[in-house]
Motif scaffolding. Structure first.
Motif, PDB file in Angstrom:
ATOM      1  N   LEU A 106       1.209  -0.791  -0.085  1.00 46.69           N
ATOM      2  CA  LEU A 106      -0.618  -0.036   0.349  1.00 46.69           C
ATOM      3  C   LEU A 106       1.073   0.942  -0.061  1.00 46.69           C
ATOM      4  O   LEU A 106       0.340   2.722  -0.062  1.00 46.69           O
ATOM      5  CB  LEU A 106      -0.852   0.004   0.689  1.00 46.69           C
ATOM      6  N   GLY A 107       2.372   0.677   0.230  1.00 45.22           N
ATOM      7  CA  GLY A 107       3.199   2.279  -0.465  1.00 45.22           C
ATOM      8  C   GLY A 107       3.802   2.956   0.774  1.00 45.22           C
ATOM      9  O   GLY A 107       4.081   3.707   1.101  1.00 45.22           O
ATOM     10  N   PHE A 108       3.075   1.656   2.245  1.00 45.57           N
ATOM     11  CA  PHE A 108       3.589   2.814   3.349  1.00 45.57           C
ATOM     12  C   PHE A 108       5.027   2.126   3.925  1.00 45.57           C
ATOM     13  O   PHE A 108       6.003   0.706   3.449  1.00 45.57           O
ATOM     14  CB  PHE A 108       3.399   2.163   4.525  1.00 45.57           C
ATOM     15  N   ASP A 109       5.691   1.905   4.741  1.00 47.78           N
ATOM     16  CA  ASP A 109       7.251   1.878   4.951  1.00 47.78           C
ATOM     17  C   ASP A 109       7.248   0.556   6.218  1.00 47.78           C
ATOM     18  O   ASP A 109       6.409   1.116   7.376  1.00 47.78           O
ATOM     19  CB  ASP A 109       7.940   2.686   5.814  1.00 47.78           C
ATOM     20  N   ASP A 110       6.704  -0.652   5.902  1.00 43.97           N
ATOM     21  CA  ASP A 110       6.600  -1.706   6.684  1.00 43.97           C
ATOM     22  C   ASP A 110       7.635  -2.048   8.054  1.00 43.97           C
ATOM     23  O   ASP A 110       6.994  -2.740   9.055  1.00 43.97           O
ATOM     24  CB  ASP A 110       6.592  -3.255   5.500  1.00 43.97           C
ATOM     25  N   ARG A 111       8.721  -1.083   8.224  1.00 48.40           N
ATOM     26  CA  ARG A 111       9.380  -1.538   8.652  1.00 48.40           C
ATOM     27  C   ARG A 111       9.033  -1.419   9.869  1.00 48.40           C
ATOM     28  O   ARG A 111       9.154  -2.847  11.079  1.00 48.40           O
ATOM     29  CB  ARG A 111      11.237  -1.132   8.979  1.00 48.40           C
ATOM     30  N   PRO A 112       7.778  -1.109  10.729  1.00 48.92           N
ATOM     31  CA  PRO A 112       7.251  -0.986  11.861  1.00 48.92           C
ATOM     32  C   PRO A 112       7.001  -1.792  12.530  1.00 48.92           C
ATOM     33  O   PRO A 112       6.169  -2.752  13.628  1.00 48.92           O
ATOM     34  CB  PRO A 112       6.390   0.082  11.828  1.00 48.92           C
ATOM     35  N   VAL A 113       6.485  -3.213  11.607  1.00 48.74           N
ATOM     36  CA  VAL A 113       5.861  -4.189  11.306  1.00 48.74           C
ATOM     37  C   VAL A 113       6.291  -5.802  10.995  1.00 48.74           C
ATOM     38  O   VAL A 113       5.780  -7.080  11.322  1.00 48.74           O
ATOM     39  CB  VAL A 113       4.348  -4.419  11.524  1.00 48.74           C
ATOM     40  N   SER A 114       7.331  -5.570  10.245  1.00 49.85           N
ATOM     41  CA  SER A 114       8.291  -6.477   9.738  1.00 49.85           C
ATOM     42  C   SER A 114       9.892  -6.556  10.144  1.00 49.85           C
ATOM     43  O   SER A 114      10.382  -6.893   9.032  1.00 49.85           O
ATOM     44  CB  SER A 114       7.892  -6.563   8.232  1.00 49.85           C
ATOM     45  N   LYS A 115      10.479  -5.553  10.703  1.00 49.72           N
ATOM     46  CA  LYS A 115      11.459  -5.246  10.889  1.00 49.72           C
ATOM     47  C   LYS A 115      12.306  -6.711  10.864  1.00 49.72           C
ATOM     48  O   LYS A 115      14.000  -6.515  10.535  1.00 49.72           O
ATOM     49  CB  LYS A 115      12.212  -3.569  11.906  1.00 49.72           C
ATOM     50  N   THR A 116      12.095  -7.359  12.202  1.00 51.17           N
ATOM     51  CA  THR A 116      12.091  -8.793  12.020  1.00 51.17           C
ATOM     52  C   THR A 116      11.542  -9.752  11.847  1.00 51.17           C
ATOM     53  O   THR A 116       9.740  -9.453  12.238  1.00 51.17           O
ATOM     54  CB  THR A 116      12.991  -8.914  13.791  1.00 51.17           C
ATOM     55  N   THR A 117      12.081 -11.751  12.113  1.00 50.47           N
ATOM     56  CA  THR A 117      10.902 -12.288  12.825  1.00 50.47           C
ATOM     57  C   THR A 117      10.337 -12.335  13.513  1.00 50.47           C
ATOM     58  O   THR A 117       9.159 -12.264  13.104  1.00 50.47           O
ATOM     59  CB  THR A 117      11.791 -13.866  12.090  1.00 50.47           C
ATOM     60  N   THR A 118      10.399 -11.490  14.447  1.00 54.92           N
ATOM     61  CA  THR A 118       9.807 -11.755  16.365  1.00 54.92           C
ATOM     62  C   THR A 118       8.989 -10.930  16.224  1.00 54.92           C
ATOM     63  O   THR A 118       7.510 -10.496  16.620  1.00 54.92           O
ATOM     64  CB  THR A 118      11.167 -11.467  16.763  1.00 54.92           C
ATOM     65  N   THR A 119       8.874  -9.923  15.435  1.00 53.09           N
ATOM     66  CA  THR A 119       8.479  -8.685  15.033  1.00 53.09           C
ATOM     67  C   THR A 119       6.565  -8.954  13.852  1.00 53.09           C
ATOM     68  O   THR A 119       5.954  -8.824  14.778  1.00 53.09           O
ATOM     69  CB  THR A 119       9.115  -7.386  14.336  1.00 53.09           C
ATOM     70  N   LYS A 120       7.438  -9.889  13.018  1.00 56.87           N
ATOM     71  CA  LYS A 120       6.669 -10.095  12.218  1.00 56.87           C
ATOM     72  C   LYS A 120       5.695 -10.970  13.223  1.00 56.87           C
ATOM     73  O   LYS A 120       4.116 -11.067  13.169  1.00 56.87           O
ATOM     74  CB  LYS A 120       6.758 -10.952  10.823  1.00 56.87           C
ATOM     75  N   ILE A 121       6.176 -12.963  13.854  1.00 55.85           N
ATOM     76  CA  ILE A 121       4.857 -12.906  14.609  1.00 55.85           C
ATOM     77  C   ILE A 121       4.775 -12.629  15.044  1.00 55.85           C
ATOM     78  O   ILE A 121       3.133 -13.131  15.705  1.00 55.85           O
ATOM     79  CB  ILE A 121       6.809 -14.573  14.899  1.00 55.85           C
ATOM     80  N   LEU A 122       4.358 -11.804  16.487  1.00 54.84           N
ATOM     81  CA  LEU A 122       4.389 -10.720  17.225  1.00 54.84           C
ATOM     82  C   LEU A 122       3.149 -10.187  16.955  1.00 54.84           C
ATOM     83  O   LEU A 122       1.893  -9.915  17.760  1.00 54.84           O
ATOM     84  CB  LEU A 122       5.491 -10.048  18.239  1.00 54.84           C
ATOM     85  N   THR A 123       3.759  -9.465  15.717  1.00 57.99           N
ATOM     86  CA  THR A 123       1.870  -9.110  14.984  1.00 57.99           C
ATOM     87  C   THR A 123       0.550 -10.067  14.310  1.00 57.99           C
ATOM     88  O   THR A 123      -0.231  -9.820  14.717  1.00 57.99           O
ATOM     89  CB  THR A 123       2.751  -8.105  13.683  1.00 57.99           C
ATOM     90  N   ILE A 124       1.482 -11.239  14.039  1.00 58.38           N
ATOM     91  CA  ILE A 124       0.384 -12.601  13.838  1.00 58.38           C
ATOM     92  C   ILE A 124       0.146 -12.676  15.365  1.00 58.38           C
ATOM     93  O   ILE A 124      -1.327 -12.626  15.282  1.00 58.38           O
ATOM     94  CB  ILE A 124       0.993 -13.249  13.162  1.00 58.38           C
TER      95      ILE A 124
END
Length: 147
Positions: A106-124
């Motif tokens: 969607l054209g956003f900087d996705d680092r706040p939710v995908s910077k690390t594997t841990t970040t991605k897992i915690l989001t989910i």
């Protein structure tokens, strides 16, 4: 009664999701910062509308309120159909995966939710927790209504 039950269940799921995000972002390493995605969305909307950008606590408050409203409507879908538990888990997983995958598209900087594997897992996981909370509240409120 069903609509109010769904809205209350959705609100409960949204509040749990947002509370977990808020507490964790201040002390959990690699915690997602979903509010930053919402703030980017606010910036895009006000830019397109030619309005001045809100800053600081105002921007953050608008983002938080928008997240709670949007997630309430989203999690309220747990009340449709017969199996709210399955629907709650599915809504949580889909919401979390979407929160990780969609910002960049969607054209956003996705680092706040995908910077690390841990970040991605915690989001989910946290979105799934919101879905489970909505399902539990929906179940309890429906049972209370029939008692």
């Amino acid at each position: 009664m069903k609509n109010s039950t769904q809205i209350l269940a959705g609100l409960g799921g949204a509040l749990v999701l947002n509370l977990v995000h808020e507490f964790a972002r201040h002390g959990v390493r690699d915690a997602p910062h979903v509010q930053e995605i919402a703030e980017q969305g606010i910036d895009k909307i006000v830019d397109k509308a030619g309005l001045p950008k809100p800053e600081g606590n105002t921007r953050y408050g608008i983002a938080l309120a928008g997240d709670i409203v949007a997630n309430t409507v989203y999690y309220a879908q747990v009340g449709y159909g017969k199996n709210g538990w399955t629907r709650g888990i599915a809504l949580g997983l889909i919401g979390g995966i979407g929160a990780v995958l969609l910002p960049e598209k969607l054209g956003f900087d996705d680092r706040p939710v995908s910077k690390t594997t841990t970040t991605k897992i915690l989001t989910i996981v946290w979105y799934t927790l919101g879905g489970i909370t909505a399902a539990a509240l929906n179940h309890a409120l429906r049972r209370e209504a029939t008692a």
